[in-house]
Write an enzyme that holds these catalytic residues in place. Structure first.
Site, PDB file in Angstrom:
ATOM      1  CE1 TYR A  87      40.265  -6.036  17.497  1.00  0.00           C
ATOM      2  CE2 TYR A  87      38.273  -5.986  18.830  1.00  0.00           C
ATOM      3  CZ  TYR A  87      38.882  -5.956  17.599  1.00  0.00           C
ATOM      4  OH  TYR A  87      38.127  -5.826  16.449  1.00  0.00           O
ATOM      5  CG  ASN A 121      46.634   5.695  19.295  1.00  0.00           C
ATOM      6  OD1 ASN A 121      45.918   6.563  19.775  1.00  0.00           O
ATOM      7  ND2 ASN A 121      47.817   5.975  18.763  1.00  0.00           N
ATOM      8  CG  ASP A 129      40.289  -2.400  11.015  1.00  0.00           C
ATOM      9  OD1 ASP A 129      40.253  -1.248  11.479  1.00  0.00           O
ATOM     10  OD2 ASP A 129      40.800  -3.346  11.630  1.00  0.00           O
ATOM     11  CD  GLU A 135      34.805  -4.904  17.798  1.00  0.00           C
ATOM     12  OE1 GLU A 135      35.780  -4.457  17.172  1.00  0.00           O
ATOM     13  OE2 GLU A 135      34.540  -6.134  17.871  1.00  0.00           O
ATOM     14  CE1 TYR A 144      35.973  -4.675  13.755  1.00  0.00           C
ATOM     15  CE2 TYR A 144      37.437  -4.377  11.903  1.00  0.00           C
ATOM     16  CZ  TYR A 144      37.236  -4.419  13.262  1.00  0.00           C
ATOM     17  OH  TYR A 144      38.282  -4.225  14.124  1.00  0.00           O
ATOM     18  CD1 TRP A 145      35.691  -1.002  11.216  1.00  0.00           C
ATOM     19  CD2 TRP A 145      34.593   0.933  11.322  1.00  0.00           C
ATOM     20  NE1 TRP A 145      35.950  -0.454  12.453  1.00  0.00           N
ATOM     21  CE2 TRP A 145      35.297   0.734  12.537  1.00  0.00           C
ATOM     22  CE3 TRP A 145      33.824   2.091  11.163  1.00  0.00           C
ATOM     23  CZ2 TRP A 145      35.244   1.654  13.582  1.00  0.00           C
ATOM     24  CZ3 TRP A 145      33.775   3.007  12.205  1.00  0.00           C
ATOM     25  CH2 TRP A 145      34.483   2.784  13.394  1.00  0.00           C
ATOM     26  CD  GLN A 188      43.731   2.491  16.128  1.00  0.00           C
ATOM     27  OE1 GLN A 188      43.871   2.635  17.334  1.00  0.00           O
ATOM     28  NE2 GLN A 188      42.982   1.521  15.625  1.00  0.00           N
ATOM     29  NE  ARG A 246      37.298  -9.568  13.215  1.00  0.00           N
ATOM     30  CZ  ARG A 246      37.899  -8.523  13.776  1.00  0.00           C
ATOM     31  NH1 ARG A 246      37.197  -7.622  14.413  1.00  0.00           N
ATOM     32  NH2 ARG A 246      39.198  -8.365  13.664  1.00  0.00           N
ATOM     33  CE1 TYR A 269      44.728  -8.410  17.030  1.00  0.00           C
ATOM     34  CE2 TYR A 269      47.102  -8.197  16.763  1.00  0.00           C
ATOM     35  CZ  TYR A 269      45.818  -7.797  16.439  1.00  0.00           C
ATOM     36  OH  TYR A 269      45.629  -6.793  15.523  1.00  0.00           O
TER      37      TYR A 269
END
Length: 424
Positions: A34, A39, A164, A387, A344-345, A106, A197, A86
Site C-alpha cells: 500500500y 483515508n 473489501d 495488517e 482479509y475480511w 472510506q 487476499r 500498486y
C-alpha cells in the site's frame, strides 16, 4: 496484561514503524503493498503519531483533508507520488479532486480521531481543529446528501467500507456481470500470499464498479441512477454517526457552528433501526435495490456501542460469535461456511476494529472492552505489527510493519503510552 512481553520494546518498535511509513506529512499503511495515503488508515496513524508528536498527528489529518473534493468527498486513496507497484492507480480511477485520487470514500473516523487528539492537549489542538472543522462538516454533509437510504448510510463499492471482500457483499456482487473491463495485472498478490487476499472474481467486479464511476466522471447523481451496488452498511453508518457526535462536541467546545449536526444525528439514530436484522440478532448489511439482508454477522455489527445506539440483542450474538475466538473480534462469524480465518475480511481479526468496538464497550460500562483490549495487546505482543491476524491462532497475515496496528498499540494497547489516556 501483567505477563505481556516487553511493552517498552514494543513501544519503540511501534514508533519505528510509524516513522518508517511516514512520507513527509502523510503515512502509507505499509511499503510495497500500500504505497499511498489511505483515508481511515491515516486517521488511525494521526492518533498514533499524537502519542509522541502532537503536531505530526495534526499534520496527518491536515494532509488527508487537503485532498477533499469540491463536493465535500474525501477520497479513500490519495496518490501523492505515482508508484507502479500498486494497481489500480490514478489513471484507472480518474478522480476529480485537487490530488490524484480514487473516486470513493472510506469510513469517516477522522473527526473521532481528531477529538481524541484534541483531548490530549486542547490548548495545542484548538488552532488546527478550528481550521479542519469546516472540511469535516463538508465531508459529513456529502454522506448525508448522497449516501442515505431510509436513514441508513450506504456504500457504492466494497472498498468504500474498508471491508473489501467481506461475505456481506457476496450475493450482490454475484449479480454483476463484469463485462467491458480491460485485462489487468494485480500487484497485491505479489506482496502477500494470494490465499490471504480477495479472489480474482471479486477483483473483476471491483474494477467494473470503478470503471462505472470513472466513465461518468464520478457524478454522484448519475451513480445513484446506474450503480447496481448500493449497500446500507453498519460500518459506514456507525462510524458516521459516531463522527457526527464527536464533531458536534468539538464544535461546541470551540464555539463553532454546529447547526446541522443535531438533525444529522437524529436521522442516523432513526436509520440504525433499518439495519437491525432480528432474525440474525445483529445489525446487518441491507441491499437497497433488493431489500435482501446479507445474513452475515461481521465485526462491523458490534460498532453499535461505539455509535451509542441501542445494541438490542447484540451482546448475546457477540458472545456466541466470540466463543471460539482467542484473539480480538473475528471479522466474520466463525460458524459461517464463508468463514476463512486468514483471508482479509472473511474472518481475520483487525486491531483497529477491535479498538473501535472496545471504545463502545468501555463507554457503555461493559467489561468486554477491557477483555478485548487485553486480547488485542497479547495478539500484537506475540505476533507483531501485522495488517491482520488469524482470530483462532493469532498467526499474522497480510502486510507487515503496518501503520494502523502500530498506532493502535501506542494509543490503546500499550500500558506505558496511550492506554486509558483518552477513555471517556
Amino acid at each position: 496484561m501483567k505477563d505481556i512481553l516487553d511493552a517498552s520494546a514494543l513501544d519503540v518498535e511501534a514508533r519505528r514503524i510509524l516513522e518508517m511509513n511516514d512520507r513527509g506529512g502523510y503515512s502509507v499503511p505499509t511499503a510495497g503493498l500500500y504505497p499511498y495515503q489511505w483515508n481511515w488508515d491515516s486517521a488511525f496513524a494521526a492518533l498514533g503519531y499524537a502519542m509522541f508528536d502532537l503536531a505530526r498527528g495534526w499534520k496527518e489529518l491536515e494532509v488527508l483533508m487537503a485532498g477533499q473534493w469540491d463536493d465535500g468527498m474525501v477520497p479513500h486513496i490519495q496518490f501523492h507520488k505515482v508508484d507502479p507497484s500498486y494497481f489500480p492507480g490514478p489513471d484507472i480511477w480518474g478522480g476529480v479532486g485537487p490530488v490524484p485520487s480514487s473516486g470513493i470514500s472510506q469510513p469517516p473516523i477522522a473527526a473521532t480521531m481528531a477529538r481524541l487528539i484534541y483531548e490530549l492537549d486542547p490548548e495545542a489542538g484548538a488552532t488546527p481543529m478550528r481550521a479542519l472543522y469546516p472540511s469535516f462538516v463538508a465531508w459529513h454533509r456529502w454522506f448525508m446528501d448522497w449516501r442515505l437510504d431510509s436513514g441508513a448510510v450506504c456504500l457504492t463499492h466494497p472498498w468504500e467500507a474498508g471491508r473489501d471482500n467481506a461475505p456481506d457483499w457476496d450475493g450482490s456482487l454475484a449479480r454483476i456481470d463484469p463485462v467491458g473491463i480491460d485485462p489487468y495485472e494485480r500487484r497485491d498478490t505479489g506482496h502477500v500470499d494470494p490465499s490471504m487476499r480477495p479472489r480474482k472474481s471479486d477483483y473483476d467486479r471491483y474494477l467494473w464498479l470503478v470503471k462505472q464511476g470513472h466513465d461518468c466522471g464520478w457524478d454522484q447523481a448519475r451513480l445513484l441512477e446506474i450503480n447496481p451496488f448500493r449497500m446500507a452498511d453498519p460500518t459506514m453508518h456507525f462510524t458516521l454517526l459516531r463522527a457526527h457526535r464527536d464533531l458536534a462536541w468539538l464544535g461546541r467546545e470551540l464555539g463553532l457552528d454546529t447547526a446541522s449536526l443535531p438533525d444529522w444525528i437524529a436521522q442516523l439514530e432513526a436509520g440504525a433501526e433499518t439495519l437491525w436484522n432480528a432474525a440474525l440478532g445483529a445489525y446487518d448489511v441491507r441491499d437497497t435495490a433488493s431489500g435482501a439482508w446479507a445474513q452475515a454477522v461481521s465485526n462491523a455489527a458490534f460498532l453499535c456501542w461505539y455509535a451509542c445506539v441501542d445494541p438490542k440483542d447484540s451482546l448475546a450474538t457477540y458472545a456466541r460469535v466470540q466463543a471460539p475466538v482467542r484473539f480480538g473480534v473475528a471479522s466474520h462469524d466463525p460458524e459461517s461456511p464463508a468463514f476463512e480465518p486468514k483471508r482479509y475480511w472473511r474472518g481475520p481479526s483487525w486491531a483497529m476494529m477491535n479498538m473501535l468496538i472496545a471504545m463502545g464497550f468501555d463507554e457503555a460500562g461493559l467489561p468486554e472492552g477491557a477483555a478485548l483490549r487485553d486480547s488485542t495487546a497479547r495478539l500484537i505482543a506475540e505476533n507483531g505489527f501485522a495488517e491482520y491476524f488469524d482470530p483462532l491462532t493469532g498467526a499474522p497475515a497480510g502486510g507487515r510493519d503496518f501503520t494502523w496496528t502500530a498506532a493502535v498499540w501506542l494509543a490503546w494497547c500499550s500500558p506505558n503510552v496511550g492506554r486509558g489516556r483518552w477513555a471517556r
